[in-house]
Motif scaffolding. Structure first.
Motif, PDB file in Angstrom:
ATOM      1  N   ASP A   1       0.809  -1.210   0.000  1.00 49.34           N
ATOM      2  CA  ASP A   1       0.000   0.000   0.000  1.00 49.34           C
ATOM      3  C   ASP A   1       0.845   1.265   0.000  1.00 49.34           C
ATOM      4  OD1 ASP A   1       0.906  -0.776   2.462  1.00 49.34           O
ATOM      5  OD2 ASP A   1      -0.818  -0.051   3.589  1.00 49.34           O
ATOM      6  N   ASN A   2       2.167   1.129   0.211  1.00 47.96           N
ATOM      7  CA  ASN A   2       3.061   2.288   0.158  1.00 47.96           C
ATOM      8  C   ASN A   2       3.646   2.508  -1.241  1.00 47.96           C
ATOM      9  OD1 ASN A   2       2.773   2.892   2.913  1.00 47.96           O
ATOM     10  ND2 ASN A   2       4.341   1.386   3.467  1.00 47.96           N
ATOM     11  N   ILE A   3       3.391   1.579  -2.124  1.00 51.86           N
ATOM     12  CA  ILE A   3       3.881   1.717  -3.498  1.00 51.86           C
ATOM     13  C   ILE A   3       2.841   2.490  -4.293  1.00 51.86           C
ATOM     14  CG2 ILE A   3       4.554   0.477  -5.592  1.00 51.86           C
ATOM     15  CD1 ILE A   3       5.442  -1.839  -3.838  1.00 51.86           C
ATOM     16  N   PRO A   4       3.198   3.656  -4.842  1.00 52.87           N
ATOM     17  CA  PRO A   4       2.194   4.478  -5.534  1.00 52.87           C
ATOM     18  C   PRO A   4       1.671   3.794  -6.795  1.00 52.87           C
ATOM     19  CG  PRO A   4       4.405   5.344  -5.901  1.00 52.87           C
ATOM     20  CD  PRO A   4       4.536   4.271  -4.868  1.00 52.87           C
ATOM     21  N   GLN A   5       0.430   4.108  -7.118  1.00 49.34           N
ATOM     22  CA  GLN A   5      -0.181   3.560  -8.327  1.00 49.34           C
ATOM     23  C   GLN A   5       0.248   4.393  -9.531  1.00 49.34           C
ATOM     24  OE1 GLN A   5      -4.396   3.364  -7.857  1.00 49.34           O
ATOM     25  NE2 GLN A   5      -4.331   1.958  -6.124  1.00 49.34           N
ATOM     26  N   THR A   6       0.789   3.750 -10.517  1.00 47.99           N
ATOM     27  CA  THR A   6       1.200   4.424 -11.750  1.00 47.99           C
ATOM     28  C   THR A   6       0.722   3.619 -12.938  1.00 47.99           C
ATOM     29  OG1 THR A   6       3.339   3.287 -11.727  1.00 47.99           O
ATOM     30  CG2 THR A   6       3.251   5.471 -10.698  1.00 47.99           C
ATOM     31  N   MET A   7       0.403   4.316 -13.998  1.00 55.59           N
ATOM     32  CA  MET A   7      -0.007   3.649 -15.223  1.00 55.59           C
ATOM     33  C   MET A   7       1.225   3.305 -16.048  1.00 55.59           C
ATOM     34  SD  MET A   7      -3.211   3.254 -15.168  1.00 55.59           S
ATOM     35  CE  MET A   7      -3.527   2.812 -16.867  1.00 55.59           C
ATOM     36  N   PRO A   8       1.348   2.088 -16.497  1.00 53.66           N
ATOM     37  CA  PRO A   8       2.508   1.721 -17.309  1.00 53.66           C
ATOM     38  C   PRO A   8       2.502   2.434 -18.652  1.00 53.66           C
ATOM     39  CG  PRO A   8       0.893  -0.042 -17.324  1.00 53.66           C
ATOM     40  CD  PRO A   8       0.413   0.963 -16.323  1.00 53.66           C
ATOM     41  N   GLN A   9       3.698   2.775 -19.123  1.00 55.04           N
ATOM     42  CA  GLN A   9       3.820   3.408 -20.433  1.00 55.04           C
ATOM     43  C   GLN A   9       3.979   2.322 -21.489  1.00 55.04           C
ATOM     44  OE1 GLN A   9       7.040   6.188 -20.293  1.00 55.04           O
ATOM     45  NE2 GLN A   9       5.998   7.579 -18.889  1.00 55.04           N
ATOM     46  N   THR A  10       3.008   2.253 -22.355  1.00 58.42           N
ATOM     47  CA  THR A  10       3.024   1.207 -23.381  1.00 58.42           C
ATOM     48  C   THR A  10       2.736   1.824 -24.742  1.00 58.42           C
ATOM     49  OG1 THR A  10       0.673   0.747 -23.072  1.00 58.42           O
ATOM     50  CG2 THR A  10       2.224  -0.541 -21.757  1.00 58.42           C
ATOM     51  N   ARG A  11       3.022   1.073 -25.763  1.00 55.83           N
ATOM     52  CA  ARG A  11       2.735   1.495 -27.131  1.00 55.83           C
ATOM     53  C   ARG A  11       2.036   0.356 -27.851  1.00 55.83           C
ATOM     54  NH1 ARG A  11       7.641   3.001 -31.012  1.00 55.83           N
ATOM     55  NH2 ARG A  11       7.977   0.756 -30.768  1.00 55.83           N
ATOM     56  N   LEU A  12       0.887   0.670 -28.386  1.00 52.10           N
ATOM     57  CA  LEU A  12       0.119  -0.333 -29.105  1.00 52.10           C
ATOM     58  C   LEU A  12       0.467  -0.280 -30.581  1.00 52.10           C
ATOM     59  CD1 LEU A  12      -3.402   0.043 -27.465  1.00 52.10           C
ATOM     60  CD2 LEU A  12      -1.657  -1.671 -26.973  1.00 52.10           C
ATOM     61  N   GLU A  13       0.783  -1.417 -31.128  1.00 48.27           N
ATOM     62  CA  GLU A  13       1.095  -1.499 -32.547  1.00 48.27           C
ATOM     63  C   GLU A  13       0.108  -2.451 -33.213  1.00 48.27           C
ATOM     64  OE1 GLU A  13       5.099  -2.663 -33.095  1.00 48.27           O
ATOM     65  OE2 GLU A  13       5.957  -0.870 -32.148  1.00 48.27           O
ATOM     66  N   ALA A  14      -0.603  -1.929 -34.175  1.00 49.62           N
ATOM     67  CA  ALA A  14      -1.558  -2.758 -34.904  1.00 49.62           C
ATOM     68  C   ALA A  14      -0.807  -3.688 -35.851  1.00 49.62           C
ATOM     69  CB  ALA A  14      -2.526  -1.890 -35.686  1.00 49.62           C
TER      70      ALA A  14
END
Length: 804
Positions: free
Chosen positions: A476-489
């Protein structure tokens, strides 16, 4: 695993409330699945004194007691027989709600008023059984709540552990986690060993014949013990964690197991032949009776504890009935050992014995705990059973197990967790759970060398240590972050497109897709009447099958399809159009144990259209399925598909089946199911199927046909009837005709076949219709006649036909 709040406090001074502790344990990966507050809501059950005990005037088995509750004397009718005047007892006053939702009320029993109930341990939820009411210590204060007076108010935590955490299968193990949470030191139980008499080496010996199955075995001898009931504190402590009291010696071994996490066993020395312990594998087929009086037939892989003549315990699982501690036992040999987890797990599963002991050993016990647990148990037995501990300890440990050393990088920790935790903090967190980090082993490059203790067999790699850091730091001490991803069709591969097209076409044609297991019985493919040298009989066997019906990998989709048809027909679903597209597996030589191919199998049976007022009940036939297959091949762009009535498959009807070819490549088969195979699969109506190798089909598939602008000039059709040998297939006639269409020929079909009156024997009449057209003009009669004559002449020349 069940552990109590007060028991934990004996090993670590923490300040959390029971609920706070439960939340913190769960967040640390030790999920608290349930909490039980012992004594909660039972303050109305108090210590009381029996002022008098008289017989009930109207019942022989009841007594009428005058009970002093500290404020007044009340009358209570009791059915027990173990009480007398002056005893202190547990009185449940009217209004008390006992475990099991049993409410105490003022009542009349055989005409006598009863203002409460005298309670037993069972009625207060302190034990599973009771012989009478509780008789309390005479030093207790009358009027005090019983749970408070006996210091029984506690909270039990039921913790769901994952199999990789055997270190937490003990109170000390959970306490170690709590100590790491609150930063307090862990106190291990103190053990004082006082020895007397002859050295153990003069009375017993230990021999390990299988050091792989039992790397370490230790023993202590305790003489002159007296078997009897355990003291109340021990009984209550065991019952609080769900264990039943047996006697003082057995209870001590169970207590130490729950406290330190190391299973133990006590042998009655009178029944050890030769006063010797031998650890070895069992003799094949040897019978052995365990403590639960169940007889087991041993196998050669079972690890057993034996004396000089016979087995006396199933190692790490359960002791033997032939050496159990009895009421007149006076000398016991205490066992503490470390067994190979795999060996114990297999024995436990093989004999259907899952015990508290096997539960711990098969997950990995602590090899270094062996002497500590042994001393702890010997000390308690000497204290509670009046025994004398023989000097010395037998400790056979021929090859000490190596301790794992793992390098941990702060950089890798940050990369994996996404947060920065400096090396000193990492060191503090890991030391808190007992991991060793020697002074001076912190390198300038941000790495530390971690020594893994023997009670943590789950820590094998750097990533395991990083997980521990995250767990101890607090998820619960680890902050929530959105992963940086790249979608390739990405477009689908050509093979995938063909497979999708095939599925879509079959579904559009009225078929339903089936999904069957790739695991089948070993005799499934044998029912197809294949030749003995057919490679499909060489199946890939499953090493650990769930059952005999799923013992091998299938080499053909046909048996699964036929079983699916039979199952549906049994439920009177008679009109079926089914297909399956799945891999099949073949045994292979060399490094690869198997190879696989993608196959497509489709089958039809029953009526071709549903019964209705405008529909006749016409059964499906070969040509219904052939039409679907032709459309499939056309859609996939397979060039020059052909159906050849050569020898096909033994599971198809001879004369009603064909090979499916493209050029010289055989793509599969199509036909009616052989009557014998139909009978073997319990099918009571004809079945038509095709079976294709989709891998081959995809390699031959081409681009889908492009649109061609139709001619704006009229087309002309010419019919011709030819006499030809009955042995020549229509497909061959069409093949020759199509190759002879020339510049103006667009299409050719056979619209009539006749054999019989007026036709010479061995011949047949084929009627062909050819369509002619041009894109730039209207054809003249001469042009049509010339083109048609050339086509007919070519057929007559190549196939020895003649115009009828």
């Amino acid at each position: 695993m069940i552990v109590t709040y007060n028991w934990l406090k004996e090993f670590v001074d923490f300040y959390y409330s029971p609920q706070d502790l439960a939340d913190r344990l769960t967040m640390a990966g030790l999920e608290v699945e349930g909490m039980t507050a012992m004594g909660e809501g039972l303050d109305s059950v108090i210590v009381a004194r029996l002022e008098s005990v008289d017989s009930h005037p109207d019942a022989d088995r009841l007594t009428v007691c005058q009970v002093n509750n500290g404020q007044e004397t009340v009358q209570v009718v009791c059915g027990a027989t173990n009480h007398k005047t002056g005893d202190l007892i547990a009185l449940a006053q009217p209004g008390s709600l006992l475990p099991g939702d049993f409410k105490i009320k003022k009542s009349k029993i055989r005409g006598q008023v009863s203002l409460g109930m005298l309670c037993s341990e069972k009625e207060l939820g302190l034990s599973a059984e009771a012989d009478g009411i509780m008789i309390l210590d005479p030093s207790l204060v009358v009027g005090t709540p019983v749970f408070e007076a006996l210091d029984l108010k506690d909270t039990a935590f039921e913790i769901g552990l994952t199999p990789n955490r055997p270190d937490c299968l003990s109170v000390v193990g959970i306490a170690r986690e709590v100590a790491a949470m609150c930063g307090k030191p862990l106190r291990l139980p103190k053990t004082e060993i006082r020895t007397s008499g002859e050295d153990i080496a003069q009375s017993a010996s230990v021999e390990i014949e299988d050091p792989l199955g039992c790397p370490r075995y230790a023993a202590r001898l305790v003489r002159n013990i007296k078997i009897g009931p355990s003291p109340d504190w021990l009984v209550q402590r065991l019952e609080s964690v769900g264990m039943r009291s047996i006697n003082n010696v057995v209870d001590v071994t169970n207590y130490v197991m729950m406290e330190l996490g190391h299973p133990m066993h006590a042998f009655d020395c009178r029944f050890l032949s030769g006063q010797k312990i031998v650890v070895k594998r069992a003799a094949e087929g040897q019978p052995f009776t365990t403590l639960d009086a169940a007889e087991h037939k041993l196998v050669a892989e079972d690890l057993m504890i034996c004396d000089a003549k016979r087995p006396v315990a199933m190692a790490g699982v359960m002791g033997g009935l032939n050496s159990e501690v009895k009421e007149d036992t006076s000398t016991v040999l205490l066992e503490a050992a470390y067994f190979n987890p795999v060996a114990i797990r297999r024995t436990s599963k093989r004999h259907g014995l899952h015990t508290e002991s096997s539960h711990r050993f098969e997950r990995g016990a602590d090899v270094d705990m062996v002497p500590l647990a042994l001393d702890r148990a010997a000390s308690l037995i000497a204290e509670l059973a009046g025994g004398e501990i023989a000097p010395g300890m037998i400790d056979v440990y021929p090859e000490p197990l190596a301790r794992a050393e793992i390098t941990l990088s702060a950089l890798e920790t940050e990369k994996l967790l996404g947060i920065h935790i400096d090396l000193p903090q990492i060191t503090r967190l890991l030391k808190g759970i007992g991991l060793g980090i020697a002074p001076g082993r912190i390198d300038p490059d941000g790495t530390i060398e971690v020594s893994v203790p023997s009670f943590r067999p789950d820590l094998e790699r750097q990533v395991d240590l990083i997980e521990e850091v995250a767990r101890l730091y607090g998820y619960d001490n680890i902050p929530q972050t959105m992963p940086q991803t790249r979608l390739e069709a990405q477009s689908k591969k050509t093979e995938q497109k063909h497979e999708i097209n095939a599925r879509n076409l079959l579904v559009a044609s009225g078929f339903s897709e089936t999904i069957n297991y790739s695991f089948v019985s070993s005799d499934a493919v044998q029912r197809l009447q294949l030749a003995s040298d057919d490679p499909r009989l060489q199946t890939v066997k499953i090493k650990n099958p769930l059952n005999e019906e799923q013992a091998v990998m299938r080499t053909s989709l046909v048996p699964s399809m036929l079983e699916t048809l039979a199952r549906n027909l049994a439920y009177r679903s008679n009109d079926l159009h089914l297909f399956e597209m799945r891999p099949v597996f073949f045994a292979a030589e060399g490094e690869r144990a198997s190879r696989q191919e993608l196959h497509l199998t489709a089958a039809i049976t029953g009526r071709n259209v549903p019964v209705g007022w405008a529909n006749s009940a016409i059964p499906v036939d070969f040509y219904d399925l052939k039409a679907v297959l032709e459309q499939l091949l056309t859609t996939l762009g397979v060039k020059a598909p052909a159906f050849c009535s050569e020898e096909t498959e033994p599971f198809l009807h001879p004369g009603k089946s064909a090979l499916v070819k493209s050029g010289k490549t055989v793509l599969g088969v199509i036909g009616e199911l052989h009557p014998q195979v139909q009978q073997d699969f319990d099918l009571d109506q004809p079945v038509y199927l095709f079976d294709l190798n989709m891998d081959l089909l995809v390699t031959l598939a081409g681009q889908r046909g492009s649109f061609v602008t139709p001619s704006k000039f009229p087309a002309v059709e010419r019919d011709s009837a030819l006499l030809i040998s009955a042995e020549i297939e229509a497909a061959k006639v069409l093949d020759v005709a199509r190759r002879s269409l020339g510049k103006y020929g667009q299409d050719v079909v056979i619209f009539d076949v006749y054999a019989g009156k007026g036709i010479p024997e061995g011949q047949k009449s084929l009627a062909l219709r050819v369509r002619y057209s041009a894109t730039d003009k209207t054809l003249t009669e001469d042009e049509i006649a010339k083109a048609h004559g050339k086509l007919v002449k070519s057929i007559c020349h190549q196939l020895s036909a003649e115009i009828r």
